[in-house]
Design a protein around this motif. Structure first.
Motif, PDB file in Angstrom:
ATOM      1  N   LEU A 155       0.803  -1.231   0.000  1.00  8.26           N
ATOM      2  CA  LEU A 155       0.000   0.000   0.000  1.00  8.26           C
ATOM      3  C   LEU A 155       0.833   1.278   0.000  1.00  8.26           C
ATOM      4  CD1 LEU A 155      -3.201  -0.486   2.192  1.00  8.26           C
ATOM      5  CD2 LEU A 155      -3.047   0.155  -0.208  1.00  8.26           C
ATOM      6  N   PRO A 156       1.885   1.391   0.845  1.00  9.74           N
ATOM      7  CA  PRO A 156       2.670   2.641   0.827  1.00  9.74           C
ATOM      8  C   PRO A 156       3.255   2.973  -0.548  1.00  9.74           C
ATOM      9  CG  PRO A 156       3.177   1.373   2.788  1.00  9.74           C
ATOM     10  CD  PRO A 156       2.331   0.488   1.929  1.00  9.74           C
ATOM     11  N   ALA A 157       3.714   1.940  -1.283  1.00  6.47           N
ATOM     12  CA  ALA A 157       4.278   2.197  -2.616  1.00  6.47           C
ATOM     13  C   ALA A 157       3.207   2.727  -3.558  1.00  6.47           C
ATOM     14  CB  ALA A 157       4.899   0.916  -3.165  1.00  6.47           C
ATOM     15  N   LEU A 158       1.999   2.170  -3.471  1.00  3.85           N
ATOM     16  CA  LEU A 158       0.906   2.650  -4.322  1.00  3.85           C
ATOM     17  C   LEU A 158       0.531   4.085  -3.969  1.00  3.85           C
ATOM     18  CD1 LEU A 158      -1.426  -0.483  -4.461  1.00  3.85           C
ATOM     19  CD2 LEU A 158      -0.045   0.460  -6.315  1.00  3.85           C
ATOM     20  N   GLU A 159       0.504   4.392  -2.691  1.00  2.00           N
ATOM     21  CA  GLU A 159       0.175   5.757  -2.271  1.00  2.00           C
ATOM     22  C   GLU A 159       1.239   6.746  -2.726  1.00  2.00           C
ATOM     23  OE1 GLU A 159      -0.243   5.099   1.879  1.00  2.00           O
ATOM     24  OE2 GLU A 159      -2.340   4.438   1.744  1.00  2.00           O
ATOM     25  N   GLN A 160       2.513   6.292  -2.749  1.00  2.00           N
ATOM     26  CA  GLN A 160       3.587   7.153  -3.264  1.00  2.00           C
ATOM     27  C   GLN A 160       3.425   7.381  -4.757  1.00  2.00           C
ATOM     28  OE1 GLN A 160       5.837   9.005  -1.957  1.00  2.00           O
ATOM     29  NE2 GLN A 160       6.834   9.570  -3.884  1.00  2.00           N
ATOM     30  N   GLN A 161       3.059   6.327  -5.491  1.00  2.00           N
ATOM     31  CA  GLN A 161       2.820   6.482  -6.931  1.00  2.00           C
ATOM     32  C   GLN A 161       1.655   7.429  -7.198  1.00  2.00           C
ATOM     33  OE1 GLN A 161       2.523   2.178  -7.727  1.00  2.00           O
ATOM     34  NE2 GLN A 161       4.164   2.426  -9.209  1.00  2.00           N
ATOM     35  N   LEU A 162       0.649   7.370  -6.365  1.00  2.00           N
ATOM     36  CA  LEU A 162      -0.478   8.298  -6.509  1.00  2.00           C
ATOM     37  C   LEU A 162      -0.015   9.735  -6.272  1.00  2.00           C
ATOM     38  CD1 LEU A 162      -3.473   8.951  -6.842  1.00  2.00           C
ATOM     39  CD2 LEU A 162      -3.789   8.411  -4.410  1.00  2.00           C
TER      40      LEU A 162
END
Length: 485
Positions: A244-251
């Motif tokens: 999840l943190p990586a996806l939130e960073q990509q967002l």
């Protein structure tokens, strides 16, 4: 003076009659349209229709007012577009500057000086026993002159043609920049929507993982399960939660990129909590026919305009090999008494015709002509390359539309099968007919199928947007004015 003027007038008249009769160098002819056999490698299945191409503001086909607002904001605020529009204004002003050289050039001058005449320089050394002093006095001069280049062989006309073509190329480049920025905004907004969907999907999958943990704990508490099964389920939950943190960073990175496209800081960007369900996938994309694409796509039109400018440059270089005739006249008033500067007593004038003809320049002028011809050949080859790449790009995206549709159908089926398999695996585990590894494998297969379906859907939306950009054929409507112009 009257006899001199009477001699010059017929000469000047003959020169004026000759002016404008010859324009050396090749005349530009637009490249031939594609042949009837020229086409795209794929018709895109049922989603694309070969026609005249999309209308202006094609992004409205996605049915999102927020997307429309983002594109409008980018076209008005993007700093790269502002620079492109300023460059376009410079090119347009150059047309006026070059055109002005074809008109008579009029200049005025005024001069005030204090001088001493050295009479000895003119042979006045005085008489025997008499010394003549060099006079000192003030001198005031006002006057003006006019000159006109007959442009017998069209150098100035070719230069104007070249400047006009260069401005046309910059116009098309600016249109292409607007089209590209609009496309990038649409693709970026769709990417953000996909990230939001991905994060929401991951959270739902975490709920599934938590359900698996609950199942294993329930079996352990009932005495039918083991701690190993609980730890396996907890391990999958922890691993999925870490994504999840990586996806939130990509967002966050996607939002920052969108802000750059809009010409604002990320902190100024409004909320972007939309999903792919907020957009309509166009059921049909009107794709320009090859014969229409070459007359509408801005990068092709830019390449054609640059070919025109290079052709005109050959004419400029050719005209430099020929003589040039300039006509002119000037009038001056000179006196040492400023209050009498307007008196006809102190008037002087001249009328002239000058001829400049190149004799020997060490081969420079001919080399310039050969260089201009080589540049024109390069521009012609570049035009053909741009057309070829445009057709290839459209063909690739048309093929992608068909493959996207087939892939999406298969991903839907795979997701439904994986969902049912997970459901049955859980029931089997609950009644003791299978172990937790089978449930975890089914859960992992379901996760992959779910995410693959989302990726395929995102790719389909973005490829439709890219096809609009590839075949939109240019900016339709007035270009926004640069705020600094």
């Amino acid at each position: 003076m009257q006899r001199t003027a009477a001699t010059l007038v017929p000469l000047l008249g003959s020169c004026l009659l000759a002016a404008g009769c010859t324009t050396v160098g090749p005349d530009f002819a637009p490249p031939a349209a594609p042949s009837a056999q020229t086409g795209y490698a794929d018709d895109g299945g049922q989603r694309a229709t070969l026609a005249e191409g999309p209308e202006g503001m094609w992004w409205k086909a996605f049915g999102s007012p927020q997307l429309n607002a983002f594109v409008a904001q980018a076209l008005a605020g993007n700093h790269s577009l502002a620079a492109s529009r300023a460059t376009l204004e410079k090119a347009r002003q150059r047309i006026a500057a070059v055109a002005g050289k074809r008109l008579p050039q009029v200049d005025a001058q005024a001069r005030a000086e204090y001088e001493r005449v050295n009479l000895a320089a003119f042979g006045f050394d005085g008489f025997e026993g008499v010394n003549i002093s060099n006079p000192e006095f003030d001198l005031y001069t006002v006057g003006g002159g006019i000159s006109y280049d007959l442009d017998l062989f069209g150098k100035n006309r070719r230069a104007l043609e070249q400047a006009t073509a260069q401005a046309e190329a910059q116009t098309r480049a600016t249109e292409a920049a607007h089209l590209v920025i609009a496309g990038r905004v649409v693709v970026q907004v769709l990417a953000i929507a996909a990230f939001n969907d991905r994060i929401e999907t991951e959270r739902k999958l975490l709920s599934e993982d938590e359900r698996n943990v609950s199942l294993t704990k329930a079996r352990q508490n009932a005495g039918a399960g083991t701690l190993v099964e609980v730890l396996s389920a907890q391990g999958q939950l922890a691993g999925d939660r870490a994504s999840l943190p990586a996806l939130e960073q990509q967002l966050a990175e996607g939002r920052a990129m969108l802000a750059v496209l809009l010409g604002i800081s990320p902190a100024e960007l409004e909320p972007t909590d939309f999903t792919l369900n907020d957009f309509v996938l166009p059921a049909n994309v009107p794709v320009a026919l090859p014969s229409a694409l070459v007359h509408k796509r801005p990068d092709i039109l830019e390449a054609e305009a640059r070919l025109h400018a290079s052709t005109a440059a050959v004419g400029v270089a050719t005209a430099e090999l020929y003589p040039d005739i300039t006509l002119g006249a000037s009038v001056t008033q000179s006196t040492s008494e400023p209050d009498r500067i307007t008196s006809s007593k102190f008037n002087a004038f001249d009328i002239f015709a000058g001829v400049t003809a190149p004799i020997f320049h060490g081969g420079t002028l001919k080399a310039n002509k050969r260089g201009a011809e080589a540049e024109a050949r390069a521009a012609a080859a570049q035009y053909q390359q741009v057309v070829t790449e445009a057709f290839g790009q459209v063909s690739n995206l048309l093929s992608a539309l068909d493959s996207d549709s087939r892939e999406l159908s298969a991903r839907h089926e795979a997701e439904q099968i994986a969902d049912r398999s997970l459901h049955l695996s859980r029931r089997s585990f609950q009644v003791g007919n299978s172990g937790i590894l089978q449930v975890l494998d089914a859960s992992r297969s379901y996760q992959r199928a779910k995410l693959s379906l989302l990726e395929a859907r995102t790719r389909q939306y973005q490829n439709v947007a890219r096809l609009y950009v590839a075949t939109a054929g240019g900016w339709i409507g007035e270009l926004p004015q640069d705020s600094g112009s």
